[in-house]
Design a protein around this motif. Structure first.
Motif, PDB file in Angstrom:
ATOM      1  N   ALA A  43       0.865  -1.187   0.000  1.00 49.03           N
ATOM      2  CA  ALA A  43       0.000   0.000   0.000  1.00 49.03           C
ATOM      3  C   ALA A  43       0.898   1.231   0.000  1.00 49.03           C
ATOM      4  CB  ALA A  43      -0.896  -0.006   1.237  1.00 49.03           C
ATOM      5  N   LYS A  44       0.502   2.217  -0.786  1.00 41.58           N
ATOM      6  CA  LYS A  44       1.297   3.449  -0.855  1.00 41.58           C
ATOM      7  C   LYS A  44       0.793   4.410   0.215  1.00 41.58           C
ATOM      8  CE  LYS A  44       3.338   2.328  -4.852  1.00 41.58           C
ATOM      9  NZ  LYS A  44       3.012   0.904  -4.651  1.00 41.58           N
ATOM     10  N   LEU A  45       1.641   4.714   1.182  1.00 38.97           N
ATOM     11  CA  LEU A  45       1.266   5.624   2.255  1.00 38.97           C
ATOM     12  C   LEU A  45       1.925   6.976   1.995  1.00 38.97           C
ATOM     13  CD1 LEU A  45       1.682   3.201   5.331  1.00 38.97           C
ATOM     14  CD2 LEU A  45      -0.253   3.435   3.762  1.00 38.97           C
ATOM     15  N   TYR A  46       1.094   7.974   1.717  1.00 34.81           N
ATOM     16  CA  TYR A  46       1.608   9.308   1.387  1.00 34.81           C
ATOM     17  C   TYR A  46       1.417  10.259   2.571  1.00 34.81           C
ATOM     18  CZ  TYR A  46       1.530   7.691  -3.445  1.00 34.81           C
ATOM     19  OH  TYR A  46       1.739   6.985  -4.603  1.00 34.81           O
ATOM     20  N   ALA A  47       2.387  11.125   2.778  1.00 37.61           N
ATOM     21  CA  ALA A  47       2.297  12.119   3.839  1.00 37.61           C
ATOM     22  C   ALA A  47       2.066  13.494   3.221  1.00 37.61           C
ATOM     23  CB  ALA A  47       3.575  12.120   4.666  1.00 37.61           C
ATOM     24  N   CYS A  48       1.242  14.284   3.878  1.00 38.57           N
ATOM     25  CA  CYS A  48       0.952  15.637   3.401  1.00 38.57           C
ATOM     26  C   CYS A  48       2.092  16.572   3.821  1.00 38.57           C
ATOM     27  CB  CYS A  48      -0.377  16.107   3.986  1.00 38.57           C
ATOM     28  SG  CYS A  48      -0.741  17.830   3.659  1.00 38.57           S
ATOM     29  N   GLN A  49       2.807  17.073   2.842  1.00 41.73           N
ATOM     30  CA  GLN A  49       3.969  17.929   3.132  1.00 41.73           C
ATOM     31  C   GLN A  49       3.550  19.228   3.836  1.00 41.73           C
ATOM     32  OE1 GLN A  49       7.357  17.334   2.753  1.00 41.73           O
ATOM     33  NE2 GLN A  49       7.493  19.250   3.876  1.00 41.73           N
ATOM     34  N   MET A  50       2.410  19.755   3.444  1.00 42.98           N
ATOM     35  CA  MET A  50       1.937  21.004   4.045  1.00 42.98           C
ATOM     36  C   MET A  50       1.748  20.840   5.549  1.00 42.98           C
ATOM     37  SD  MET A  50      -0.994  22.497   5.327  1.00 42.98           S
ATOM     38  CE  MET A  50      -2.529  22.012   4.569  1.00 42.98           C
ATOM     39  N   THR A  51       1.178  19.688   5.972  1.00 42.02           N
ATOM     40  CA  THR A  51       0.949  19.448   7.399  1.00 42.02           C
ATOM     41  C   THR A  51       2.273  19.354   8.158  1.00 42.02           C
ATOM     42  OG1 THR A  51      -0.983  18.172   6.724  1.00 42.02           O
ATOM     43  CG2 THR A  51      -0.324  18.017   9.026  1.00 42.02           C
ATOM     44  N   VAL A  52       3.277  18.732   7.521  1.00 42.04           N
ATOM     45  CA  VAL A  52       4.598  18.609   8.131  1.00 42.04           C
ATOM     46  C   VAL A  52       5.141  20.006   8.437  1.00 42.04           C
ATOM     47  CG1 VAL A  52       6.975  17.817   7.773  1.00 42.04           C
ATOM     48  CG2 VAL A  52       5.074  16.424   6.976  1.00 42.04           C
ATOM     49  N   ASP A  53       5.012  20.904   7.459  1.00 46.05           N
ATOM     50  CA  ASP A  53       5.476  22.281   7.644  1.00 46.05           C
ATOM     51  C   ASP A  53       4.623  23.017   8.687  1.00 46.05           C
ATOM     52  OD1 ASP A  53       7.217  21.669   5.633  1.00 46.05           O
ATOM     53  OD2 ASP A  53       6.021  22.608   4.048  1.00 46.05           O
ATOM     54  N   LEU A  54       3.309  22.819   8.580  1.00 48.21           N
ATOM     55  CA  LEU A  54       2.378  23.524   9.466  1.00 48.21           C
ATOM     56  C   LEU A  54       2.607  23.196  10.937  1.00 48.21           C
ATOM     57  CD1 LEU A  54      -0.280  25.265   9.703  1.00 48.21           C
ATOM     58  CD2 LEU A  54      -1.522  23.110   9.567  1.00 48.21           C
ATOM     59  N   PHE A  55       2.774  21.895  11.227  1.00 44.29           N
ATOM     60  CA  PHE A  55       2.925  21.467  12.615  1.00 44.29           C
ATOM     61  C   PHE A  55       4.388  21.444  13.059  1.00 44.29           C
ATOM     62  CE2 PHE A  55      -1.305  18.906  12.359  1.00 44.29           C
ATOM     63  CZ  PHE A  55      -2.018  20.083  12.546  1.00 44.29           C
ATOM     64  N   GLY A  56       5.287  21.844  12.178  1.00 39.85           N
ATOM     65  CA  GLY A  56       6.692  21.898  12.545  1.00 39.85           C
ATOM     66  C   GLY A  56       7.323  20.539  12.768  1.00 39.85           C
ATOM     67  N   TYR A  57       6.855  19.518  12.052  1.00 37.70           N
ATOM     68  CA  TYR A  57       7.453  18.183  12.162  1.00 37.70           C
ATOM     69  C   TYR A  57       8.724  18.115  11.323  1.00 37.70           C
ATOM     70  CZ  TYR A  57       2.888  16.547  13.950  1.00 37.70           C
ATOM     71  OH  TYR A  57       1.746  16.351  14.666  1.00 37.70           O
ATOM     72  N   SER A  58       9.503  17.070  11.577  1.00 37.82           N
ATOM     73  CA  SER A  58      10.651  16.778  10.731  1.00 37.82           C
ATOM     74  C   SER A  58      10.376  15.445  10.034  1.00 37.82           C
ATOM     75  CB  SER A  58      11.907  16.680  11.606  1.00 37.82           C
ATOM     76  OG  SER A  58      12.835  15.820  11.001  1.00 37.82           O
ATOM     77  N   GLN A  59      10.850  15.323   8.796  1.00 41.02           N
ATOM     78  CA  GLN A  59      10.600  14.071   8.067  1.00 41.02           C
ATOM     79  C   GLN A  59      11.208  12.870   8.795  1.00 41.02           C
ATOM     80  OE1 GLN A  59      11.464  14.189   3.892  1.00 41.02           O
ATOM     81  NE2 GLN A  59       9.951  15.772   3.471  1.00 41.02           N
ATOM     82  N   ASP A  60      12.207  13.133   9.652  1.00 40.93           N
ATOM     83  CA  ASP A  60      12.842  12.048  10.402  1.00 40.93           C
ATOM     84  C   ASP A  60      11.921  11.447  11.463  1.00 40.93           C
ATOM     85  OD1 ASP A  60      15.136  12.503   8.967  1.00 40.93           O
ATOM     86  OD2 ASP A  60      15.998  13.864  10.460  1.00 40.93           O
ATOM     87  N   ASP A  61      10.829  12.169  11.808  1.00 43.46           N
ATOM     88  CA  ASP A  61       9.911  11.648  12.825  1.00 43.46           C
ATOM     89  C   ASP A  61       9.082  10.480  12.282  1.00 43.46           C
ATOM     90  OD1 ASP A  61      10.746  13.738  14.401  1.00 43.46           O
ATOM     91  OD2 ASP A  61       9.054  15.042  13.909  1.00 43.46           O
TER      92      ASP A  61
END
Lengths: 203, 76
Positions: free
Chosen positions: A158-176
């Motif tokens: 299954a392809k699990l996609y992450a919303c890049q905008m949310t990552v920026d909005l909530f201040g997450y890091s892709q390493d999380d």
């Protein structure tokens, strides 16, 4: 020229042609249906323990059925792609949630505790306790853990996609997040996939 | 049951685990091999039929005995 046209028109039987076309059409459509791989596209927007189940149950089951599956995790749904899942549940403002003890004698397990909102909101750690009880219930009823279902999704490709905008909005890091994420994308990338899917769900 | 190529004990598991485990077990089998599954999830009766129909595997038999559901699937 004129004679040929007359000849063709004379030998052309509309009824026979229609019959041939209908049969041919049926065969072709049946072939197409047989070769078609069904697809499922889910938009997962919730990040609590209870709401984590529907997208992962549906995605893993569709994967087991051989479907093409893609899930777009956005806003709180992004929580479901974290390396370490710390999903919680809140009974506050959720009058549909049964509040039952997962242990003890049967009569006690059958009791549905009606706890006033003011208590749920005021007692520190109430959600931690509710989450602990929910996890215990999940285990005792033989329901899969979220980790297990997520792994099943990945095993089924299954392809699990992450919303890049949310990552920026909530201040997450892709390493999380888990390294298996198929892409860090936006609405414009997911919508064309959803458009082509047979089943599209917003959860 | 004993004639199956492989057996899968899915007792105590709830939806969709019996299906996920069945799919996994079938992956390791060769064409024509059989898989015997035993489950306690009442939903598995309908789910297993739908799973076999959709994946093209043959549901050779399914039966219920005192709350336990037994299935025999032939991989195709």
């Amino acid at each position: 020229m004129g004679a040929n046209e007359t000849g063709l028109a004379a030998s052309f039987d509309q009824t026979l042609f229609n019959q041939w076309f209908d049969e041919r059409f049926e065969t072709r459509m049946a072939e197409r249906d047989a070769a078609h791989v069904p697809s499922l596209a889910i938009i997962a927007t919730k990040g609590t323990l209870d709401w984590a189940y529907p997208p992962f149950i549906l995605a893993s089951t569709a994967g087991a059925l051989g479907w093409d599956v893609s899930v777009f995790f956005t806003f709180y749904g992004l929580e479901l792609l974290k390396k370490d899942l710390h999903l919680e549940i809140s009974p506050l403002g959720n009058p549909s949630m049964p509040m039952r003890m997962p242990f003890g004698p049967q009569w006690l397990k059958n009791v549905n505790w009606h706890i006033p909102n003011v208590v749920m909101a005021g007692v520190p750690g109430f959600e931690k306790v509710a989450t602990g009880l929910m996890q215990q219930t999940v285990k005792s009823k033989g329901v899969a853990s979220i980790d297990e279902l997520r792994d099943a999704c990945l095993e089924a490709d299954a392809k699990l996609y992450a919303c890049q905008m949310t990552v920026d909005l909530f201040g997450y890091s892709q390493d999380d997040f888990i390294p298996e994420i198929a892409g860090w994308i936006g609405a414009a990338s997911f919508l064309p996939q959803a458009q082509k899917s047979d089943v599209c769900l917003f959860i | 049951m004993s004639t199956a190529t492989q057996t899968l004990d899915a007792r105590g598991m709830n939806c969709p685990l019996p299906i996920l485990r069945t799919k996994k077990a079938l992956t390791d089998l060769a064409k024509g091999d059989t898989l015997a599954v035993v489950a306690t999830d009442p939903g598995s009766l309908k789910d297993m039929q739908a799973f076999c129909k959709q994946t093209g595997n043959e549901l050779v038999s399914s039966s219920e005995n005192q709350g336990e559901f037994a299935f025999l699937i032939r991989k195709s």
